[in-house]
Design a protein around this motif. Structure first.
Motif, short mmCIF file in Angstrom:
data_model
loop_
_atom_site.label_atom_id
_atom_site.label_comp_id
_atom_site.label_asym_id
_atom_site.label_seq_id
_atom_site.Cartn_x
_atom_site.Cartn_y
_atom_site.Cartn_z
N GLY A 150 67.66 68.11 29.71
CA GLY A 150 68.54 69.34 31.27
C GLY A 150 70.45 68.23 31.13
N ASP A 151 70.57 68.90 32.32
CA ASP A 151 71.63 67.91 32.56
C ASP A 151 72.06 67.68 33.36
OD1 ASP A 151 73.30 69.03 30.70
OD2 ASP A 151 73.88 71.41 31.94
N ASP A 152 70.76 67.64 34.16
CA ASP A 152 70.71 66.90 35.84
C ASP A 152 69.62 65.38 35.13
OD1 ASP A 152 71.17 68.36 36.95
OD2 ASP A 152 69.53 69.28 37.53
N TYR A 153 70.30 63.90 35.89
CA TYR A 153 69.98 62.99 35.91
C TYR A 153 69.87 62.03 37.08
CZ TYR A 153 69.24 57.62 34.69
OH TYR A 153 68.89 57.00 34.46
N VAL A 154 68.65 61.81 37.03
CA VAL A 154 67.89 60.95 38.81
C VAL A 154 67.21 59.97 38.26
CG1 VAL A 154 66.45 61.59 40.44
CG2 VAL A 154 68.10 63.96 39.61
N CYS A 155 67.78 58.79 39.07
CA CYS A 155 67.43 57.52 38.86
C CYS A 155 66.59 57.36 40.19
CB CYS A 155 68.15 56.60 37.90
SG CYS A 155 69.89 56.27 38.91
N ASP A 156 67.17 57.15 41.27
CA ASP A 156 66.41 56.98 42.76
C ASP A 156 64.91 57.16 42.93
OD1 ASP A 156 68.96 56.87 43.83
OD2 ASP A 156 69.33 58.73 43.30
N GLY A 157 64.94 56.62 43.08
CA GLY A 157 63.52 56.24 42.99
C GLY A 157 62.43 55.98 41.44
N LYS A 158 62.87 56.24 40.49
CA LYS A 158 62.65 56.67 38.88
C LYS A 158 62.26 55.21 38.12
CE LYS A 158 63.16 60.81 39.46
NZ LYS A 158 61.39 61.79 38.81
N LYS A 159 61.45 54.94 37.46
CA LYS A 159 60.43 53.78 36.91
C LYS A 159 61.19 53.75 35.29
CE LYS A 159 55.88 53.77 39.23
NZ LYS A 159 54.83 53.25 39.30
N ASP A 168 70.96 48.78 39.19
CA ASP A 168 70.17 48.30 40.23
C ASP A 168 69.03 49.72 40.51
OD1 ASP A 168 71.85 46.40 40.47
OD2 ASP A 168 73.96 47.24 41.83
N LYS A 169 68.70 50.70 40.62
CA LYS A 169 68.42 51.25 41.40
C LYS A 169 66.82 51.91 40.48
CE LYS A 169 71.03 55.00 43.59
NZ LYS A 169 71.62 56.01 43.28
N LEU A 170 67.28 51.10 39.33
CA LEU A 170 65.88 51.17 38.20
C LEU A 170 65.43 49.90 38.13
CD1 LEU A 170 67.39 52.75 34.76
CD2 LEU A 170 65.44 53.97 36.48
N LEU A 171 66.15 48.52 38.25
CA LEU A 171 65.66 47.42 38.58
C LEU A 171 64.67 47.67 39.46
CD1 LEU A 171 66.41 45.10 36.21
CD2 LEU A 171 68.19 44.16 37.90
N ILE A 172 64.83 48.06 40.60
CA ILE A 172 63.75 47.42 41.48
C ILE A 172 62.49 48.08 40.70
CG2 ILE A 172 63.12 48.14 44.01
CD1 ILE A 172 66.87 48.99 44.22
N ASN A 173 62.66 49.21 40.78
CA ASN A 173 60.87 49.61 40.21
C ASN A 173 60.47 49.26 38.99
OD1 ASN A 173 60.52 51.29 42.49
ND2 ASN A 173 62.19 52.73 41.71
N VAL A 174 61.17 47.93 38.27
CA VAL A 174 60.49 48.14 36.89
C VAL A 174 59.21 46.54 37.75
CG1 VAL A 174 61.42 46.02 35.52
CG2 VAL A 174 62.77 47.85 35.32
#
Length: 501
Positions: A294-303, A161-167
Motif C-alpha cells: 500500500g501507500d503508507d510507510y511507517v518506520c517509527d519504532g520499526k525494525k 535514524d529511526k530504523l538504525l535505533i532498532n537494529v
C-alpha cells in the motif's frame, strides 16, 4: 506463448479469476471497437475466404521466446581466484574471481565494528570504482521512494535514524565500522562519486528503508524430485544500473561467527551486510521477495527485517523456527514481503504482512466508495499444503513457488490487476508439471527457460532484471549460482559452484 488456465481459475469467483475476466473483457471490447471503426475497403475478410486462397500460409516462424538449451549433463564451473586482498588485521579476505567476489569475514571475537571496518578497508584495496558502482544505485532508489526531494535529503536521514535505533547493537556497530572507514570523514547526501557516511549506512538498509527487489523462488521435494531430496531455487531481480554497473559487485560473503552462533553465507552486492539471500551452516536457506504494502510507510519504532532474518539464521537451526520467528515479528517491519525458507525437511514461505487486517483504503484502478475497506492481509507461514486464495490452483504436489504476492487463502490479493504475478505463477505451475520428477538441472532449465529480449513486453521468470539465481540441492549439498555480468542477462547463463561454510 499461451498459458492454459484450468477450469477452476477461469470460472472461479476469486480475485485472480476476476482479474482474468476483466482482462478478457478489455481485449474483447478492443476487438469490437476495432471492428466497428475499421474500413473494409480492399481488405480481404472472411466473406472472401476460400480454402484454395489460404492453402499455403505465408507465415513463417522467426524465433521463439523459449530456450532450447538444457543444463542436463552440464556441470557448474569452479572459479579460481584471480587476485586476493586482505585487511591489515586479517579479519577480511576478498578473492576476486571471474564472475564474482568471494569474501570471508571473521566475526569470531565478537568485535563487529572492527569487522565492518576491515571489510571497507579491503574493498578499498581492490581496483574497482566502488563508489561509482553503489552511488547511482542508491540515488535511483532514493528518487523512486522520494520523487520530490528537490535536494533536501532530510526525509531519507530521518528514516535511517529511526530504523538504525532498532537494529541489533552488534550489526549497528558493524555498519558504523564499515561506513566510517569507507567514507573517510565525508558526510551528507551528494551525488559526487564518493560514498559518504550516510550513504554507506543507507546501502545496508535499502530493502527496509527504500525498497527495490522483484524476485521469484521455487522449492521441490519428495515425489517431485528424482532423488527424493529437496531442491530450492531463488532468483533475485534488482536494479542493475544504467550500464549494468551493479553487476561489477557480485558477491558471496562467508560470515564466520562466534561459538554458539551459526556461521552462514550470503549472496548480494559486495559490502552489504544484511541478508537478501543466505544459507547457514545447519542448512537453513532463506531469500526475501518484495510484496506490495500500500501507500503508507511507517518506520517509527520499526525494525529492519533483513537484519532480523540475519539474526534468525545466526541463532536458529531449522526452517520452521526461522519462519515462525519472522512471522511473529512481521508487524514490526516497514514493508510487507515474502521469505522463502527451507531446510532438508521442510519448505515454507513467511507471508509477512505489516499492516493491520482492516485498514481502510482504495484499490488501485478501481472506484470504491469511501466506506469500502480492503483486507491488506495477515501474516502466515505457508507450506505446500496451505490452501491458496480463490482463483489460484497449484497442480504439483511436493512443491511450492513464490512470486511478489501473498497466496494463502484469505490473504491480501496482489494478483488482480497485477498481471506479472499471475503470469509467472501460471508459468511455474505449467513448467514444474511438465516432468513427473525433477533434478537440479531441470530446475535450472525452468528458471532460465525464457530467452533474453529487452524489447519484449511479456512477463518473464528469467527477466532482464535478473541479478542472481541461486539453487541449492540438499541431497548432494551442492549450491550453484549464476551472476549476471555487465553485458546484462544472457540466454542459458553459466552456473558457478559455491562452497558453503
Amino acid at each position: 506463448m499461451f498459458i492454459n488456465v484450468d477450469r477452476k481459475t477461469k470460472e472461479g469467483n476469486g480475485p485472480a479469476a476476476m482479474g482474468l475476466r476483466r482482462t478478457a473483457a478489455l481485449v474483447l471490447t478492443g476487438a469490437m471497437m476495432f471492428s466497428m471503426t475499421g474500413c473494409k475497403g480492399d481488405m480481404i475478410t472472411y466473406d472472401d475466404y476460400t480454402p484454395e486462397a489460404y492453402a499455403e500460409s505465408s507465415l513463417t516462424q522467426v524465433g521463439s521466446t523459449l530456450s532450447t538449451e538444457s543444463y542436463v549433463g552440464e556441470e557448474a564451473v569452479v572459479e579460481e581466484a584471480l587476485e586476493v586482498y586482505k585487511s591489515e588485521d586479517g579479519r577480511c579476505i576478498i578473492e576476486k574471481k571471474p564472475s564474482y567476489y568471494e569474501i570471508y569475514l571473521d566475526n569470531t571475537d565478537g568485535d563487529y565494528y572492527a569487522s565492518g571496518s576491515a571489510y571497507a578497508e579491503t574493498i578499498k584495496k581492490i581496483d574497482l570504482e566502488y563508489a561509482e558502482l553503489l552511488e547511482p544505485y542508491l540515488y535511483e532508489n532514493i528518487k523512486m521512494a522520494f520523487p520530490n526531494l528537490n535536494g533536501d535529503y532530510s526525509p531519507v536521514s530521518e528514516r535511517i535514524d529511526k530504523l538504525l535505533i532498532n537494529v541489533p547493537e552488534e550489526y549497528r556497530d558493524e555498519m558504523e565500522g564499515f561506513a566510517t572507514t569507507m567514507s573517510d570523514g565525508k558526510k551528507g547526501f551528494k551525488e559526487d562519486g564518493i560514498l559518504s557516511y550516510e550513504e554507506a549506512i543507507l546501502m545496508q538498509m535499502v530493502p527496509d528503508c527504500l525498497r527495490g527487489t522483484n524476485c521469484n523462488a521455487l522449492s521441490v521435494w519428495g515425489d517431485k524430485t528424482v532423488s527424493g531430496d529437496r531442491i530450492v531455487s531463488r532468483t533475485l531481480e534488482w536494479t542493475l544500473g544504467s550500464e549494468n554497473q551493479m553487476c561489477l559487485g557480485q558477491a558471496v560473503c562467508h560470515f564466520k561467527m562466534p561459538e554458539g552462533k551459526n556461521s552462514y553465507t550470503t549472496f548480494a552486492v559486495m559490502g552489504m551486510l544484511d541478508v537478501i539471500t543466505g544459507v547457514n551452516e545447519t542448512g537453513v536457506f532463506a531469500g526475501i521477495l518484495d510484496v506490495g504494502s500500500g501507500d503508507d510507510y511507517v518506520c517509527d519504532g520499526k525494525k529492519c527485517y533483513t537484519y532480523e532474518l540475519r539474526y534468525a539464521l545466526e541463532n536458529m537451526d531449522d526452517a520452521r523456527s526461522v519462519g515462525e520467528y519472522m512471522v511473529s515479528e512481521s508487524k514490526n517491519f516497514t514493508f510487507s514481503h515474502n521469505i522463502i525458507i527451507t531446510d532438508k525437511d521442510n519448505s515454507f514461505v513467511a507471508e509477512d504482512c505489516v499492516q493491520d487486517e482492516t485498514v481502510a483504503s482504495l484499490k488501485v484502478g478501481q472506484e470504491n466508495s469511501p466506506e469500502d475497506k480492503i483486507i491488506y492481509g495477515h501474516s502466515v507461514l505457508r507450506d505446500g499444503n496451505t490452501p491458496l486464495m480463490d482463483g489460484l490452483t497449484w497442480d504439483n504436489p511436493d512443491s511450492l513457488c513464490v512470486i511478489n504476492s501473498f497466496m494463502t487463502e484469505g490473504n491480501a490479493d496482489i494478483f488482480t490487476g497485477e498481471g506479472h504475478n499471475y503470469v509467472r505463477f501460471a508459468k511455474f505451475n505449467a513448467w514444474v508439471g511438465e516432468k513427473d520428477k525433477l533434478t537440479m538441472a531441470d530446475v535450472k532449465d525452468i528458471v532460465t527457460r525464457e530467452t533474453e529480449d529487452k524489447e519484449s513486453r511479456y512477463q518473464k521468470i528469467h527477466s532482464e532484471n535478473v541479478y542472481q539465481t541461486i539453487i541449492y540441492d540438499y541431497g548432494t549439498g551442492e549450491l550453484d549460482a549464476c551472476f549476471t555480468q555487465t553485458e546484462g542477462v544472457v540466454n542459458h547463463p553459466q552456473y558457478v559452484r559455491i562452497e558453503l561454510n
